[in-house]
Motif scaffolding. Structure first.
Motif, PDB file in Angstrom:
ATOM      1  N   GLU A  87      14.709   3.802 -22.023  1.00  0.00           N
ATOM      2  CA  GLU A  87      14.396   2.481 -21.451  1.00  0.00           C
ATOM      3  C   GLU A  87      14.366   2.491 -19.926  1.00  0.00           C
ATOM      4  O   GLU A  87      13.914   1.542 -19.306  1.00  0.00           O
ATOM      5  CB  GLU A  87      15.349   1.400 -21.976  1.00  0.00           C
ATOM      6  N   HIS A  88      14.832   3.580 -19.304  1.00  0.00           N
ATOM      7  CA  HIS A  88      14.764   3.717 -17.845  1.00  0.00           C
ATOM      8  C   HIS A  88      13.632   4.649 -17.415  1.00  0.00           C
ATOM      9  O   HIS A  88      13.553   5.025 -16.244  1.00  0.00           O
ATOM     10  CB  HIS A  88      16.082   4.251 -17.289  1.00  0.00           C
ATOM     11  N   ALA A  89      12.762   5.018 -18.341  1.00  0.00           N
ATOM     12  CA  ALA A  89      11.729   6.021 -18.048  1.00  0.00           C
ATOM     13  C   ALA A  89      10.833   5.609 -16.878  1.00  0.00           C
ATOM     14  O   ALA A  89      10.529   6.427 -16.009  1.00  0.00           O
ATOM     15  CB  ALA A  89      10.887   6.287 -19.291  1.00  0.00           C
ATOM     16  N   GLU A  90      10.439   4.338 -16.829  1.00  0.00           N
ATOM     17  CA  GLU A  90       9.548   3.886 -15.754  1.00  0.00           C
ATOM     18  C   GLU A  90      10.255   3.946 -14.396  1.00  0.00           C
ATOM     19  O   GLU A  90       9.712   4.460 -13.419  1.00  0.00           O
ATOM     20  CB  GLU A  90       9.091   2.460 -16.058  1.00  0.00           C
ATOM     21  N   ARG A  91      11.487   3.451 -14.353  1.00  0.00           N
ATOM     22  CA  ARG A  91      12.250   3.511 -13.092  1.00  0.00           C
ATOM     23  C   ARG A  91      12.531   4.951 -12.693  1.00  0.00           C
ATOM     24  O   ARG A  91      12.489   5.303 -11.524  1.00  0.00           O
ATOM     25  CB  ARG A  91      13.573   2.765 -13.244  1.00  0.00           C
ATOM     26  N   PHE A  92      12.853   5.789 -13.697  1.00  0.00           N
ATOM     27  CA  PHE A  92      13.133   7.194 -13.396  1.00  0.00           C
ATOM     28  C   PHE A  92      11.877   7.874 -12.840  1.00  0.00           C
ATOM     29  O   PHE A  92      11.968   8.692 -11.924  1.00  0.00           O
ATOM     30  CB  PHE A  92      13.656   7.927 -14.634  1.00  0.00           C
ATOM     31  N   ALA A  93      10.717   7.537 -13.374  1.00  0.00           N
ATOM     32  CA  ALA A  93       9.467   8.127 -12.863  1.00  0.00           C
ATOM     33  C   ALA A  93       9.274   7.753 -11.389  1.00  0.00           C
ATOM     34  O   ALA A  93       8.868   8.592 -10.576  1.00  0.00           O
ATOM     35  CB  ALA A  93       8.281   7.657 -13.693  1.00  0.00           C
ATOM     36  N   ARG A  94       9.576   6.505 -11.025  1.00  0.00           N
ATOM     37  CA  ARG A  94       9.477   6.097  -9.614  1.00  0.00           C
ATOM     38  C   ARG A  94      10.492   6.856  -8.762  1.00  0.00           C
ATOM     39  O   ARG A  94      10.185   7.300  -7.663  1.00  0.00           O
ATOM     40  CB  ARG A  94       9.690   4.579  -9.484  1.00  0.00           C
ATOM     41  N   PHE A  95      11.717   6.994  -9.280  1.00  0.00           N
ATOM     42  CA  PHE A  95      12.757   7.756  -8.573  1.00  0.00           C
ATOM     43  C   PHE A  95      12.283   9.191  -8.353  1.00  0.00           C
ATOM     44  O   PHE A  95      12.393   9.743  -7.266  1.00  0.00           O
ATOM     45  CB  PHE A  95      14.051   7.739  -9.399  1.00  0.00           C
ATOM     46  N   ARG A  96      11.735   9.776  -9.410  1.00  0.00           N
ATOM     47  CA  ARG A  96      11.315  11.182  -9.366  1.00  0.00           C
ATOM     48  C   ARG A  96      10.140  11.396  -8.408  1.00  0.00           C
ATOM     49  O   ARG A  96       9.984  12.487  -7.851  1.00  0.00           O
ATOM     50  CB  ARG A  96      10.957  11.637 -10.779  1.00  0.00           C
ATOM     51  N   ALA A 103      14.528  19.369 -13.322  1.00  0.00           N
ATOM     52  CA  ALA A 103      14.304  19.234 -14.768  1.00  0.00           C
ATOM     53  C   ALA A 103      14.920  17.911 -15.215  1.00  0.00           C
ATOM     54  O   ALA A 103      15.887  17.438 -14.626  1.00  0.00           O
ATOM     55  CB  ALA A 103      14.938  20.393 -15.526  1.00  0.00           C
ATOM     56  N   ALA A 104      14.333  17.325 -16.264  1.00  0.00           N
ATOM     57  CA  ALA A 104      14.846  16.059 -16.783  1.00  0.00           C
ATOM     58  C   ALA A 104      14.825  16.099 -18.306  1.00  0.00           C
ATOM     59  O   ALA A 104      13.926  16.689 -18.905  1.00  0.00           O
ATOM     60  CB  ALA A 104      14.008  14.900 -16.280  1.00  0.00           C
ATOM     61  N   ILE A 105      15.829  15.465 -18.892  1.00  0.00           N
ATOM     62  CA  ILE A 105      15.927  15.365 -20.345  1.00  0.00           C
ATOM     63  C   ILE A 105      16.153  13.901 -20.699  1.00  0.00           C
ATOM     64  O   ILE A 105      17.066  13.266 -20.183  1.00  0.00           O
ATOM     65  CB  ILE A 105      17.084  16.217 -20.895  1.00  0.00           C
ATOM     66  N   GLU A 106      15.291  13.404 -21.576  1.00  0.00           N
ATOM     67  CA  GLU A 106      15.450  12.037 -22.043  1.00  0.00           C
ATOM     68  C   GLU A 106      16.428  12.017 -23.216  1.00  0.00           C
ATOM     69  O   GLU A 106      16.448  12.936 -24.024  1.00  0.00           O
ATOM     70  CB  GLU A 106      14.085  11.498 -22.483  1.00  0.00           C
ATOM     71  N   PHE A 107      17.257  10.967 -23.282  1.00  0.00           N
ATOM     72  CA  PHE A 107      18.173  10.814 -24.417  1.00  0.00           C
ATOM     73  C   PHE A 107      17.367  10.726 -25.702  1.00  0.00           C
ATOM     74  O   PHE A 107      16.269  10.177 -25.670  1.00  0.00           O
ATOM     75  CB  PHE A 107      19.007   9.530 -24.237  1.00  0.00           C
ATOM     76  N   PRO A 108      17.845  11.242 -26.802  1.00  0.00           N
ATOM     77  CA  PRO A 108      19.163  11.842 -26.976  1.00  0.00           C
ATOM     78  C   PRO A 108      19.236  13.245 -26.364  1.00  0.00           C
ATOM     79  O   PRO A 108      18.323  14.041 -26.522  1.00  0.00           O
ATOM     80  CB  PRO A 108      19.336  11.908 -28.505  1.00  0.00           C
ATOM     81  N   VAL A 109      20.312  13.497 -25.637  1.00  0.00           N
ATOM     82  CA  VAL A 109      20.555  14.800 -25.015  1.00  0.00           C
ATOM     83  C   VAL A 109      21.185  15.697 -26.080  1.00  0.00           C
ATOM     84  O   VAL A 109      22.183  15.339 -26.689  1.00  0.00           O
ATOM     85  CB  VAL A 109      21.499  14.664 -23.806  1.00  0.00           C
ATOM     86  N   THR A 110      20.557  16.844 -26.316  1.00  0.00           N
ATOM     87  CA  THR A 110      21.090  17.799 -27.297  1.00  0.00           C
ATOM     88  C   THR A 110      21.337  19.142 -26.624  1.00  0.00           C
ATOM     89  O   THR A 110      20.744  19.430 -25.569  1.00  0.00           O
ATOM     90  CB  THR A 110      20.095  18.017 -28.463  1.00  0.00           C
ATOM     91  N   GLU A 111      22.181  19.942 -27.241  1.00  0.00           N
ATOM     92  CA  GLU A 111      22.438  21.283 -26.700  1.00  0.00           C
ATOM     93  C   GLU A 111      21.148  22.086 -26.612  1.00  0.00           C
ATOM     94  O   GLU A 111      20.942  22.832 -25.660  1.00  0.00           O
ATOM     95  CB  GLU A 111      23.477  22.014 -27.559  1.00  0.00           C
ATOM     96  N   GLU A 112      20.269  21.930 -27.605  1.00  0.00           N
ATOM     97  CA  GLU A 112      19.015  22.694 -27.627  1.00  0.00           C
ATOM     98  C   GLU A 112      18.146  22.350 -26.419  1.00  0.00           C
ATOM     99  O   GLU A 112      17.605  23.237 -25.754  1.00  0.00           O
ATOM    100  CB  GLU A 112      18.237  22.429 -28.920  1.00  0.00           C
ATOM    101  N   LYS A 113      18.018  21.043 -26.128  1.00  0.00           N
ATOM    102  CA  LYS A 113      17.204  20.623 -24.976  1.00  0.00           C
ATOM    103  C   LYS A 113      17.816  21.137 -23.673  1.00  0.00           C
ATOM    104  O   LYS A 113      17.103  21.585 -22.776  1.00  0.00           O
ATOM    105  CB  LYS A 113      17.111  19.094 -24.913  1.00  0.00           C
ATOM    106  N   VAL A 114      19.134  21.052 -23.568  1.00  0.00           N
ATOM    107  CA  VAL A 114      19.815  21.479 -22.341  1.00  0.00           C
ATOM    108  C   VAL A 114      19.689  22.989 -22.160  1.00  0.00           C
ATOM    109  O   VAL A 114      19.400  23.474 -21.069  1.00  0.00           O
ATOM    110  CB  VAL A 114      21.291  21.022 -22.348  1.00  0.00           C
TER     111      VAL A 114
END
Length: 129
Positions: A87-96, A103-114
């Motif tokens: 739900e913060h993807a749009e704001r995060f894109a502006r921040f980025r 690197a960025a990981i969207e929730f859900p954060v999993t060990e595999e993604k990390v």
């Protein structure tokens, strides 16, 4: 040994410290941006894993990471991995667009993604050495 600073303010994902250690990092954990700033005055990690929290009640900034980014401008060798809510993807894109995030990981954060993200970051780092 490589150092990793995990900034865990809200959580909502598995304890990643054992994963970070299995990837060869000495791990330090800070539970606030204030503590992370104090840490960075004394220690320069290879990688920071932090959460992006967009909050409209911040007076002079759009998220919890602005102050961290000001510090990281002076530490260009430090890689930054950010976890963010969908739900913060749009704001995060502006921040980025304004701040270097490696690197960025969207929730859900999993060990595999990390594991995959850190693998890519460290590969890129090794290629740049």
């Amino acid at each position: 040994m490589k150092r990793l600073l995990a900034i865990v303010e809200l959580g909502g994902y598995p304890n990643l410290v054992p994963l970070y250690q299995s990837l060869g990092f000495a791990v330090d954990v800070a539970n606030s941006q204030r503590k992370a700033r104090g840490y960075l005055k004394k220690t320069v990690p290879d990688l920071i894993a932090a959460e992006y929290n967009a909050q409209s009640d911040f007076r002079d900034r759009s998220s919890n990471l602005e102050t961290l980014m000001a510090i990281l401008q002076k530490l260009p060798s430090v890689k930054l991995l950010v976890f963010h809510l969908p739900e913060h993807a749009e704001r995060f894109a502006r921040f980025r667009a304004l701040h270097p995030v490696d690197a960025a990981i969207e929730f859900p954060v999993t060990e595999e993604k990390v594991r995959a993200a850190i693998g890519q970051l460290m590969e890129t780092n090794a290629a740049g050495d």
